[in-house]
Scaffold this motif. Structure first.
Motif, short mmCIF file in Angstrom:
data_model
loop_
_atom_site.label_atom_id
_atom_site.label_comp_id
_atom_site.label_asym_id
_atom_site.label_seq_id
_atom_site.Cartn_x
_atom_site.Cartn_y
_atom_site.Cartn_z
N PHE A 224 0.70 -1.27 0.02
CA PHE A 224 -0.21 0.09 0.18
C PHE A 224 0.87 1.19 -0.03
CE2 PHE A 224 -2.43 -3.39 2.07
CZ PHE A 224 -3.67 -3.30 1.16
N SER A 225 0.32 2.31 -0.83
CA SER A 225 1.07 3.37 -0.75
C SER A 225 1.11 4.39 0.45
CB SER A 225 1.01 4.33 -2.25
OG SER A 225 -0.44 4.64 -2.04
N SER A 226 0.35 4.34 1.10
CA SER A 226 -0.17 5.02 2.16
C SER A 226 -1.13 4.48 3.14
CB SER A 226 -0.75 6.48 2.09
OG SER A 226 -1.81 6.17 1.34
N LYS A 227 -1.27 5.02 4.39
CA LYS A 227 -2.25 4.56 5.42
C LYS A 227 -3.66 4.79 4.92
CE LYS A 227 -3.15 7.01 9.27
NZ LYS A 227 -2.95 7.46 10.64
N ASP A 228 -3.71 5.93 4.19
CA ASP A 228 -4.76 6.42 3.52
C ASP A 228 -5.38 5.26 2.41
OD1 ASP A 228 -6.96 8.51 3.32
OD2 ASP A 228 -6.15 9.38 1.67
N GLU A 229 -4.38 4.63 1.76
CA GLU A 229 -4.77 3.63 0.71
C GLU A 229 -5.17 2.40 1.43
OE1 GLU A 229 -3.30 1.30 -3.17
OE2 GLU A 229 -1.76 2.10 -1.95
N ILE A 230 -4.76 1.95 2.60
CA ILE A 230 -5.20 1.12 3.34
C ILE A 230 -6.79 1.16 3.69
CG2 ILE A 230 -4.92 -0.31 5.58
CD1 ILE A 230 -1.91 0.36 5.34
N LEU A 231 -6.96 2.17 4.23
CA LEU A 231 -8.45 2.58 4.58
C LEU A 231 -9.38 2.45 3.22
CD1 LEU A 231 -10.49 3.24 6.75
CD2 LEU A 231 -9.95 5.76 6.36
N ALA A 232 -8.93 3.05 2.30
CA ALA A 232 -9.76 3.14 1.26
C ALA A 232 -9.72 1.71 0.51
CB ALA A 232 -9.12 3.94 -0.05
N ALA A 233 -8.97 0.86 0.41
CA ALA A 233 -8.81 -0.59 0.15
C ALA A 233 -9.89 -1.47 1.15
CB ALA A 233 -7.61 -1.27 0.15
N ALA A 234 -9.96 -1.11 2.39
CA ALA A 234 -10.69 -1.97 3.23
C ALA A 234 -12.36 -1.32 2.82
CB ALA A 234 -10.59 -1.51 4.59
N PHE A 235 -12.49 -0.08 2.77
CA PHE A 235 -13.84 0.30 2.29
C PHE A 235 -14.30 -0.27 0.92
CE2 PHE A 235 -13.55 4.45 4.82
CZ PHE A 235 -13.89 3.96 6.12
N GLN A 236 -13.34 -0.21 -0.02
CA GLN A 236 -13.83 -0.96 -1.35
C GLN A 236 -14.07 -2.42 -1.03
OE1 GLN A 236 -10.91 -0.08 -4.66
NE2 GLN A 236 -11.10 -1.96 -5.16
N GLN A 237 -13.13 -3.17 -0.26
CA GLN A 237 -13.53 -4.58 -0.07
C GLN A 237 -14.80 -4.57 0.61
OE1 GLN A 237 -11.06 -6.91 2.99
NE2 GLN A 237 -10.38 -7.63 1.12
N LEU A 238 -15.22 -3.83 1.35
CA LEU A 238 -16.71 -4.12 2.02
C LEU A 238 -17.78 -3.69 0.86
CD1 LEU A 238 -18.66 -4.49 4.39
CD2 LEU A 238 -18.28 -2.08 4.81
N THR A 239 -17.64 -2.82 0.09
CA THR A 239 -18.67 -2.49 -0.88
C THR A 239 -18.60 -3.50 -1.86
OG1 THR A 239 -18.08 -0.06 -0.51
CG2 THR A 239 -19.28 -0.53 -2.47
N ASP A 240 -17.38 -4.07 -2.27
CA ASP A 240 -17.35 -5.10 -3.30
C ASP A 240 -18.19 -6.15 -2.71
OD1 ASP A 240 -16.25 -3.33 -5.07
OD2 ASP A 240 -14.21 -4.38 -4.75
N HIS A 241 -18.04 -6.60 -1.46
CA HIS A 241 -18.26 -7.75 -0.65
C HIS A 241 -19.98 -7.90 -0.65
CE1 HIS A 241 -18.83 -11.31 2.15
NE2 HIS A 241 -19.24 -10.42 2.87
N LEU A 242 -20.64 -6.38 -0.30
CA LEU A 242 -21.95 -6.46 -0.42
C LEU A 242 -22.71 -6.55 -1.70
CD1 LEU A 242 -22.38 -3.15 2.05
CD2 LEU A 242 -23.33 -5.20 2.20
#
Length: 193
Positions: free
Chosen positions: A50-68
């Motif tokens: 991950f390029s940043s802590k911000d990208e980690i958070l964004a990836a987690a949110f994306q993962q949840l949205t994709d899961h839904l």
């Protein structure tokens, strides 16, 4: 940045560790070194994934949205059945992911503008399904009223997650929340359009 590839196990370990720490301490209260320590790697190793802590958070949110979206599958033709499925999936995913739900509620404003725009586009794929189903089941209401209703109903599903983890959850909590959400939507039937 959009992450098109599935996460590796190390990436998933980083996401899981970050979510746990963000839920416990907040996004601003956690540094990359703390995430790395929880995973058992050095801080610099995080940057291979991950390029940043911000990208980690964004990836987690994306993962949840994709899961839904994956759990929902294709929209159903019957708007009442679609709405019931939306409620079922939302409650099930929310209750199965308490740390993610906590972070989702609290940390979305922490994302940079670029990640917020990307997240908003992905969320629209999901929220548009809610507003379309609600509008078909309860026709005649403005988009603003339907959107406010959807947000309020979704907050019911998250309400129990936000209390301390030490408090025992009801065994039939999922069924209770699904019933409450369904009944709350009925307020639109009694509300003037």
């Amino acid at each position: 940045m959009s992450r098109e590839h599935p996460t590796t196990s190390r990436e998933q370990q980083i996401l899981d560790a970050a979510l746990s720490l963000f839920a416990e301490r907040s996004f601003d209260g956690v540094g990359v070194d703390a995430i790395a320590a929880k995973v058992g790697v050095t801080g610099s190793a995080i940057y291979r994934y991950f390029s940043s802590k911000d990208e980690i958070l964004a990836a987690a949110f994306q993962q949840l949205t994709d899961h839904l979206l994956v759990r929902l599958g294709d929209p159903l033709d019957d708007p009442r059945a679609e709405l019931a499925r939306l409620i079922d999936v939302y409650v099930d995913v929310t209750l199965a992911n308490p740390e993610m739900t906590t972070v989702w509620n609290r940390e979305q404003p922490a994302l940079s503008q670029a990640y917020q725009r990307s997240l908003a586009r992905r969320q629209r794929l999901y929220t548009d399904r809610w507003t379309a189903a609600v509008s078909k089941v309860y026709p005649g209401h403005s988009h603003a009223k339907v959107a406010a209703t959807v947000r309020a109903v979704q907050s019911l599903a998250m309400s129990d997650i936000l209390r301390p983890a030490s408090v025992r959850r009801l065994d039939d909590l999922a069924d209770l929340l699904k019933s409450m959400m369904t009944q709350a939507l009925e307020a639109l039937a009694k509300s003037p359009a």
